[in-house]
Every structure is written in C-alpha cells, then in structure tokens.
Motif scaffolding. Structure first.
Motif, short mmCIF file in Angstrom:
data_model
loop_
_atom_site.label_atom_id
_atom_site.label_comp_id
_atom_site.label_asym_id
_atom_site.label_seq_id
_atom_site.Cartn_x
_atom_site.Cartn_y
_atom_site.Cartn_z
N LYS A 330 91.97 24.14 4.64
CA LYS A 330 90.50 24.71 5.18
C LYS A 330 89.51 23.98 4.75
N ILE A 331 88.49 23.72 5.48
CA ILE A 331 87.27 23.38 5.21
C ILE A 331 86.29 24.43 5.01
N ASN A 341 83.59 23.20 -0.03
CA ASN A 341 84.94 22.59 -0.52
C ASN A 341 85.93 22.46 0.36
N PHE A 342 87.09 21.52 -0.06
CA PHE A 342 88.23 21.39 0.43
C PHE A 342 89.16 22.49 -0.02
N LEU A 343 89.60 23.28 0.70
CA LEU A 343 90.75 24.33 0.21
C LEU A 343 92.20 23.82 0.61
N LEU A 344 92.95 23.39 -0.62
CA LEU A 344 94.06 22.85 -0.41
C LEU A 344 95.17 24.05 -0.18
N THR A 345 96.27 23.65 0.26
CA THR A 345 97.43 24.55 0.64
C THR A 345 98.03 25.37 -0.57
N ASP A 346 97.85 24.69 -1.88
CA ASP A 346 98.26 25.26 -2.95
C ASP A 346 97.29 26.32 -3.69
N GLY A 347 96.32 26.44 -2.88
CA GLY A 347 95.07 27.25 -3.59
C GLY A 347 94.13 26.89 -4.32
N THR A 348 94.38 25.55 -4.44
CA THR A 348 93.24 24.60 -5.18
C THR A 348 92.08 24.29 -4.35
N ASP A 353 80.35 15.60 -3.94
CA ASP A 353 79.05 15.27 -3.45
C ASP A 353 79.01 15.16 -2.06
N ALA A 354 80.07 14.49 -1.59
CA ALA A 354 80.00 14.24 -0.08
C ALA A 354 81.50 14.21 0.32
N TYR A 355 81.66 14.29 1.71
CA TYR A 355 83.16 14.62 2.02
C TYR A 355 83.53 13.73 3.28
N VAL A 356 84.67 13.16 3.18
CA VAL A 356 84.96 12.56 4.35
C VAL A 356 86.43 12.86 4.91
N PHE A 357 86.41 12.96 6.16
CA PHE A 357 87.78 13.12 6.99
C PHE A 357 88.18 12.04 7.56
N ALA A 358 89.36 11.34 7.02
CA ALA A 358 89.91 9.98 7.35
C ALA A 358 91.32 10.41 8.02
N THR A 359 91.61 11.37 8.33
CA THR A 359 92.90 11.68 8.99
C THR A 359 92.76 11.39 10.52
N PRO A 360 93.91 11.43 11.22
CA PRO A 360 93.95 11.16 12.56
C PRO A 360 92.85 12.38 13.27
N VAL A 361 92.63 11.97 14.47
CA VAL A 361 91.85 12.95 15.19
C VAL A 361 92.23 14.25 15.62
N ASP A 362 93.48 14.31 15.94
CA ASP A 362 93.99 15.67 16.24
C ASP A 362 94.02 16.66 14.97
N ILE A 363 94.27 16.18 13.63
CA ILE A 363 94.33 16.87 12.48
C ILE A 363 92.92 17.29 12.26
#
Length: 564
Positions: A330-331, A341-348, A353-363
């Motif tokens: 989750k963002i 923040n970015f919430l990871l699947t393990d709860g972390t 200071d900045a965030y980039v999404f460099a995944t495929p557009v569908d993700i």
C-alpha cells in the motif's frame, strides 16, 4: 574476420568474445555464418600436414556510435548528473521496482549525490528483462532482448559501467523467414560503406524476394511525409493504426503483410491492425537516420548478472541500497494527500524524502490510493494496459543447421522473433545442441493455455521454419526440455490515441514520481525508453531538490527509515 591456428582439442567453448569450432581440415560454422573459408586456403592448410584446424570467429566489432547526435545528447544528460552540485543534504529517494527504469533512476540519482533505496518485489533483478537458472544450470528469460545501435541511452549506460564488451554485435542485417518457401530466408543487408539513410535504402532496394519494385515505390512515396515532416508528423500519426496509415498513404496491403506484421509483433507483440503507426515511424526514423541504428547486439549472458548487477554495484558504491523480496502492499498517505510511506507486505514501512514508482503501469494502477484515482494525471492511465507475451525456450537433442548467428523474424502466425541462443550468446553457447528462444505473440488467446499446448503449437510453427530438421511429432529433432515464461501484462499496448495518456515523470503529488517505458519519452515501450524514463525522473527530482529538502524538515528523517 577468420583466424586459423592448429590445435589438438576436439572442441573449444565460446570464450573471451570468440566462437571456437574445430574441424579436421574443413569447417562447419553452425548454420549460416558471415564467415567464409576459401577452398584454396583450406587446401593449402591440408598440404602442410597440420593438425586439426581451429577457426576463430571474432564477434562483429562495436559500431562507431559515439559521434551520433543522439548518443552525444544522451551522454550530455548522463554527465549532467555527475557534474550536478553536491547536495548539502542528500535526499533519500524510495524507488519501487528494480527493472531498467528503477535501476536507471537509482543509478543517476546516486551519480548526483543522493541516496536511493530501490525495492524489488521479487527475488530477481530486471523486471521485464529478468531471468532464472534452472536445476541444470541453464538460464531462461522473460523475453528475447535485442540492443540496437539506435539505443543511445542504453549504449551510454554500458559505457558508463565499463561493460561495452558484454554486447555481442551481429552483422548489419535484418533476416526474415519466407512462409511461401519453408526453410528459406530473405535478408536486408545494410552496407557499411554507405551513410544513413543510403545504407537502409540500398538494403530495401537490393531485396527482391519480399517486395516487388512497384510495391517499393509506393511504400517510398507513402513514407515521404514522415521523412519530410519529422517528429511532429510522427507524433500526429498516433491516432492511426499501421494498417489504417498504410491504406491512407496508398501503400499496398501486401507490404503490410510481408514486412509490417513481423515488425509490429517484434515492436509491441501485436498485429498491424492494432499497433499505432507512431510506433513504426519512430523505429523507421531511428533506423533510417542513423547509420548503425538498426544494427543489433545480444547480451553475452543472462541479464540479471551481466547487466543489472553492474548497475546495482554502482549504486551501492555511491551509498545507495537495493533490496529484493520487498513487495509493496500500500501507498500510505499524509492528511494532505502526499505520500507518508510505502507499506510492505511483511508489515514494514519505508519512509523517504521522495518516492518513485518504477513498476509496470498495471501494478501502479492496482496500488493507486483511492483519493488519487480521479486526478486527471492518474485517470488517463486507464487506457494504458500491458500486453500479454509468452517467451518460449526449447533445448533440442542436436545442433540445428538452418539458422543464423542473429535475430530472425519468423513471419509466422503465432511467433514473432526467435534466435538460436546456443549461437548468439556466449554464456549459452553449446557446440552440440541448439536452444531456440522464441517470442510467442500475439499471446492474448494463449496466455491461459497450458505450457504443453504452447509447445505443441510452437513445434508446428517450427516445422515450417526447419522442414528438414524439425517435425511437430518430434520424429526428427527431439525436445530435451523446455521452459515457458508467461507475462500477462508486459509493455503497454501501443494502440492508437495512447500518446496523450502517457504521463510525465513528475506527478501532481508533491514528492511522488513515475518511471517506466510507458511514461513520456520518445522511445516508447522499449529498454531504451525505460532507461531514458529513469533519467527524466531523476532530472525532475533534482529540479525539485529545494522543495523536497525543505519539505523533509528537521522533523522528518533525512534517511529512508524502517519501522515495524
């Protein structure tokens, strides 16, 4: 170039950029090679009574790319990061996705003095160029990846990392199978003595097997507006499919059938009735305007180790970090709608200071916060959808002869391009057995089918390409093993009217950026587009440095932090 030496070994592997094969007085260079041995020279060798003959075939030399306008432009952009003023407070930029776009973003941000933290969901680097090693130690890949001379940012990247020697350049040709003549091929050979665009024109004019002279003339006339109108004209053709544009320009349908079905499938895994003509014109412009633009190279081994790891090592050497198995769930947002923040699947949780999404557009679309979805910048992404593609690897019990040390356009209904990787790639070299890597496209109707169904269909196609060596029932060459890699959503589907939907790398959300071949850059869905998007993303972050540094403030951690 052919070098003759005497040896006693029976076989030597592909080593140090050389293909070494042994014969006892003659030479069979496995398929159709550009290296020939004259009869008189072979006879002279025999008369000397020498031992077995070793023929060393040197890879085609790297073309002279450094003086082209596009290469210099790309080099200048790379240099701008290294020469940027060192930041008083380096930013900690969290990047999701370790494909080429994410790796490029992290690399150039690190060059500029910042501290990227690159998160990859899977246990392998590369994204759409990922590869895996099986239990026998053989590699299988997400796709069949070709590095063109017209990829200036990719070529610069190899040079910056000191790995130019990892590209195995092939002779300057484009080779098409002939469906009407099973087992035969037709070539477009680009003479090295001519500059662009004359070398490309010569290659087309010299090929009389695929297009007739009237068809060539009509196609040339149809292309005139693109050649005269430049980039503005090219971009204006985004609203037409390849098929629609050809008919509008009076180009016979047979030109589309003979050449552009294969080209469309190679560029975007779809047929000409779906592909935007802008995509074809961009490729043609690069190939015709640059002498070595259409010249091809294969990587000398698996992409994660031979390309991605040098980038990771570079990032780490400058204080950046790369983590695998770090999937984002989750963002999470602040009250003002910016990223918390970015919430990871393990709860972390990961903060920066900045965030980039460099995944495929569908993700990205799956993880977009609800409050962002109606923002026009993000809403336009709805039209950008990844195209399915299947990559097939088949290991045979023998060395196939009807092939080349090159990329081949199959011109079949189910296959796009293919290569005998036991010839084209040093790490995959095998003197005794062929490994064909084939792109199965269009794949939409096949992506849910079983691997055995896909292999059966592939073998029927290969029976046409290798009529003397392969039969669908395996009564000739037998399959030792195979791997099928399915990508349900690969590069974005470049259909008409997509161009206005492609986003700039800087989003309207302060501190949130995008990278990926679907973002705005002139090379569309390609490795070059991914690398260039990472540069543009990094450039946007540098331009926003003061704003981002001020927003982090004394209360915000200056380093990307972990908490559970």
């Amino acid at each position: 170039m052919v070098v003759f030496t005497n040896v006693s070994a029976a076989n030597l592997p592909y080593q140090n950029g050389f293909l070494k094969a042994i014969s006892s007085g003659g030479c069979d260079l496995m398929g159709h090679s550009s290296f020939k041995i004259s009869t008189s020279f072979k006879t002279r060798i025999r008369r000397r009574g020498a031992g077995p003959l070793q023929v060393v075939c040197v890879d085609i030399p790297r073309p002279e790319l450094e003086n082209t306008v596009n290469f210099l432009e790309a080099a200048s952009l790379s240099a701008s990061f290294r020469s940027a003023p060192r930041p008083a407070k380096p930013l900690k930029i969290v990047i999701a996705g370790a494909g080429l776009a994410g790796l490029s973003t992290a690399k150039y941000l690190a060059d500029a003095g910042h501290k990227p933290l690159l998160l990859e969901a899977r246990d392998v680097l590369g994204g759409k160029i990922a590869a895996w090693k099986d239990e026998d130690g053989d590699w299988y890949e997400t796709g069949l990846h070709i590095f063109f001379g017209a990829y200036p940012n990719v070529q610069n990247l190899f040079g910056e990392l000191g790995i130019n020697d990892r590209l195995q350049w092939k002779e300057h040709s484009m080779i098409f199978a002939m469906p009407s003549k099973p087992g035969e091929f037709s070539r477009f050979d680009f003479p090295d003595v001519l500059p662009a665009p004359l070398n490309g024109i010569w290659a087309i004019l010299r090929n009389n097997e695929m297009l007739t002279w009237p068809e060539k003339i009509k196609f040339a006339i149809g292309l005139l507006p693109a050649m005269l109108g430049g980039q503005a004209y090219v971009e204006a053709q985004d609203g037409l499919s390849v098929q629609e544009w050809m008919r509008k320009q009076g180009v016979p349908d047979r030109v589309t059938d003979e050449v552009f079905i294969a080209m469309s499938k190679a560029l975007n895994f779809i047929n000409p009735d779906e592909l935007s003509m802008q995509c074809i014109l961009i490729a043609l412009n690069r190939f015709l305007q640059e002498k070595h633009g259409s010249k091809m190279a294969f990587l000398d081994g698996n992409p994660p180790e031979r390309l991605c790891m040098p980038i990771v090592e570079h990032i780490r050497s400058l204080g950046g970090e790369v983590r695998l198995n770090s999937r984002i769930r989750k963002i999470e947002l602040e009250n003002d709608g910016t990223v918390k923040n970015f919430l990871l699947t393990d709860g972390t949780t990961i903060e920066g200071d900045a965030y980039v999404f460099a995944t495929p557009v569908d993700i990205l679309k799956l993880l977009l916060p609800d409050s962002w979805k109606e923002i026009p910048y993000f809403k336009r992404l709805e039209k950008l959808v990844g195209v399915p593609v299947i990559n097939v690897h088949i290991w045979f019990d023998r060395k196939l002869k009807n092939t080349y040390d090159h990329l081949l356009f199959s011109r079949s209904n189910l296959l796009s391009v293919y290569a005998d990787m036991s010839l084209t790639c040093k790490e995959y070299y095998d003197p005794n057995r062929s490994m064909l890597e084939l792109v199965f496209a269009p794949a939409e109707e096949w992506i849910s089918r079983t691997d055995s169904d896909i292999i059966d269909a592939t073998m029927k196609e290969l029976e046409r390409l290798f009529p003397d060596e392969i039969a669908a029932d395996q009564s000739k060459a037998k399959i030792l093993k195979y791997h099928v890699v399915k990508t349900p959503r690969s590069v974005y589907k470049t259909i008409p009217d997509c161009e206005p939907c492609r986003p700039l790398q800087r989003s309207p959300i302060k501190g949130f950026y995008l990278a990926g071949d679907y973002t705005k850059q002139k090379y569309l869905a390609s490795m070059e587009g991914a690398v260039l998007s990472g540069k543009f993303c990094s450039q946007s972050i540098l331009q926003d440095y003061e704003l981002l540094a001020a927003a982090s403030g004394p209360q915000k951690l200056s380093e990307a932090t972990l908490s559970t």
